[in-house]
Design a protein around this motif. Structure first.
Motif, PDB file in Angstrom:
ATOM      1  N   ILE A 122      44.257  43.873   5.166  1.00 58.75           N
ATOM      2  CA  ILE A 122      44.555  42.697   4.341  1.00 58.75           C
ATOM      3  C   ILE A 122      45.816  42.924   3.509  1.00 58.75           C
ATOM      4  N   ALA A 123      45.998  44.142   2.996  1.00 53.97           N
ATOM      5  CA  ALA A 123      47.201  44.446   2.212  1.00 53.97           C
ATOM      6  C   ALA A 123      48.455  44.282   3.065  1.00 53.97           C
ATOM      7  N   VAL A 124      48.411  44.784   4.298  1.00 49.68           N
ATOM      8  CA  VAL A 124      49.552  44.642   5.208  1.00 49.68           C
ATOM      9  C   VAL A 124      49.772  43.175   5.564  1.00 49.68           C
ATOM     10  N   ALA A 125      48.673  42.449   5.811  1.00 47.46           N
ATOM     11  CA  ALA A 125      48.787  41.023   6.133  1.00 47.46           C
ATOM     12  C   ALA A 125      49.410  40.252   4.979  1.00 47.46           C
ATOM     13  N   ILE A 126      48.979  40.540   3.757  1.00 48.91           N
ATOM     14  CA  ILE A 126      49.544  39.869   2.585  1.00 48.91           C
ATOM     15  C   ILE A 126      51.032  40.167   2.462  1.00 48.91           C
ATOM     16  N   PHE A 127      51.417  41.421   2.745  1.00 48.99           N
ATOM     17  CA  PHE A 127      52.836  41.770   2.664  1.00 48.99           C
ATOM     18  C   PHE A 127      53.655  40.886   3.606  1.00 48.99           C
ATOM     19  N   PHE A 128      53.240  40.797   4.861  1.00 51.59           N
ATOM     20  CA  PHE A 128      54.004  40.008   5.824  1.00 51.59           C
ATOM     21  C   PHE A 128      53.956  38.520   5.494  1.00 51.59           C
ATOM     22  N   PHE A 129      52.765  38.010   5.155  1.00 42.91           N
ATOM     23  CA  PHE A 129      52.632  36.593   4.860  1.00 42.91           C
ATOM     24  C   PHE A 129      53.484  36.204   3.643  1.00 42.91           C
TER      25      PHE A 129
END
Length: 472
Positions: A351-358
């Motif tokens: 989720i942390a990586v997803a939030i970074f990209f989003f």
């Protein structure tokens, strides 16, 4: 000042926009004869074609990816979780409904943005709501108000909000201090935005499909592993949408809570009617060479953002069994807990990586809108744009470790005003949208590739760039 801003936000977001965006979506759905449903395949045809002979614009696919870069942000993860927590599973049904009618609104505003676009001093396409307000309605001063609001909200403050979300997620998952995260994000964003809209489009067409597909594949994995529970989850969403299951599940508010939170999540996420995505829609070279073509591309953006990505988040949360009324676990935390239930210790990191990209792609997408607004205000030269880019970078650093509610509330008020102006404008210009749509499909039915020619619309003489629309 806080009182005034709070009052404006109550008016805009409590009354005008919640009901206005839905009403306008229904209006265009009916006036355009359910164009987003009847002609759904046209969206894919419009986005996969590319006129490589016209170097003044970006490709339809790049325009779609850039608009998705802005649309798909932390709200797709944290916002959906909040909607579920406050409104129950039924909120997802109303999120679907508002996205479905919002596709018609997105089609209308982006079609108008294409029609009224111009070229800047470098020969590149620029346009958006400010341009069709000025040229279509003859109200350049109102286009100026819209542009200032857009620059303040999307160009500056919302980028600080996205940076803050990245810093929170990275600190929570990896323990990195927020300031260092802000500096790193600012450096990466600077590399992209200092290259202008073309550079943003090139980066977006690589990152956005990657992040969207990776996230949807994770959701697909979760669905397959829990396939036996999926029918029950779908029935829960449908029955809860009308308050039938809320009391038994412990959720309060019933139908009203489900509808309100689902509608808000859908509206805030897909941005249909807000007047943001049309700014990048105008930059594209449509193929077929007709304004309606780019309208279909941006309608597809609403579908991907809400009906695919937001739904993916909702399904993963509901299948995890971690949604509990009055537990206090909501937002990003709820999404992380849900992912932990599905994939164990790796959940919070995913989720942390997803939030970074989003969130990072939202920063560069938001900036592209602001650059269009600068062009309308006559500030599209190198000097003013360099100043804007510098301010964006500083806001990213500042937003990583600061959270000043008044500034964020002021941005909400700015966006509320620009969205209200845009909704009124597209309704007043709806006759033009309907005529363009009829022209597009009349040519389709006759077996021809749709081509818009200015001379076929004499009522638009002097309002559109005849050179752009006189060439086949």
């Amino acid at each position: 000042m806080d009182t005034v801003i709070g009052f404006l936000n109550t008016i805009f977001w409590g009354y005008v926009l919640i009901y206005g965006l839905i009403a306008v979506g229904i209006f265009f759905t009916l006036r355009l004869k359910f164009v987003q449903i009847v002609h759904f395949p046209e969206m894919f045809r419009a986005v996969t074609r590319s006129n490589t002979n016209d170097r003044s614009g970006i490709t339809p696919f790049q325009a779609l990816c850039t608009s998705l870069a802005s649309r798909v942000g932390t709200g797709n993860l944290a916002g959906v979780a909040v909607a579920l927590y406050l409104g129950g599973p039924g909120a997802i049904f109303w999120m679907w409904v508002v996205a479905l009618v919002g596709m018609a609104t997105a089609y209308a505003e982006s079609t108008l943005a294409q029609l009224y676009k111009t070229r800047n001093d470098e020969g590149q396409y620029r346009g958006g709501p400010a341009f069709y307000i000025a040229r279509g309605l003859g109200l350049p001063w109102l286009g100026g108000v819209f542009s200032v609001c857009l620059i303040l909200a999307f160009g500056l403050v919302f980028n600080a909000v996205q940076s803050n979300s990245i810093a929170d997620a990275v600190q929570g998952a990896f323990g990195v201090p927020k300031l260092w995260t802000g500096i790193a994000v600012a450096a990466l964003a600077g590399i992209v935005i200092f290259g202008g809209i073309r550079q943003i489009a090139r980066v977006a067409e690589i990152i956005v499909p990657f992040m969207a597909v990776a996230y949807l594949l994770m959701a697909l994995y979760v669905v397959i592993v829990n396939i036996g529970q999926v029918p029950a989850i779908i029935m829960l969403i449908l029955s809860s949408a009308f308050g039938l299951e809320e009391a038994a599940a412990g959720f309060t508010g019933g139908l009203a809570a489900a509808m309100l939170n689902g509608v808000k999540r859908g509206l805030f996420s897909n941005e249909a009617g807000m007047g943001s995505a049309p700014n990048i829609a105008a930059v594209a070279t449509p193929d077929p060479h007709h304004p309606s073509s780019q309208g279909f591309v941006q309608a597809l953006g609403v579908f991907i953002d809400t009906l695919l990505i937001c739904t993916a988040t909702a399904i993963m949360i509901l299948l995890s069994g971690t949604l509990a009324p009055d537990s206090g676990v909501t937002g990003t935390q709820l999404t992380q807990v849900a992912m932990s239930a599905h994939i164990g210790w790796a959940g919070p990191y995913f989720i942390a990586v997803a939030i970074f990209f989003f969130a990072f792609t939202s920063v560069i997408g938001n900036y592209s809108y602001a650059e269009n607004a600068m062009t309308f205000l006559g500030l599209g030269g190198r000097g003013p744009l360099m100043i804007l880019r510098g301010l964006v970078v500083l806001m990213v650093v500042w937003g990583a470790y600061e959270s000043v509610a008044t500034v964020f509330d002021a941005a909400d008020a700015s966006m509320g005003l620009m969205a209200t102006i845009n909704l009124v404008a597209i309704v007043l210009l709806s006759g033009t949208v309907a005529k363009l749509t009829d022209d597009y499909f009349a040519q389709r039915r006759s077996g021809r590739q749709p081509v818009f020619l200015a001379e076929a619309f004499p009522e638009l003489r002097g309002r559109i760039d005849a050179d752009i629309w006189s060439r086949r």
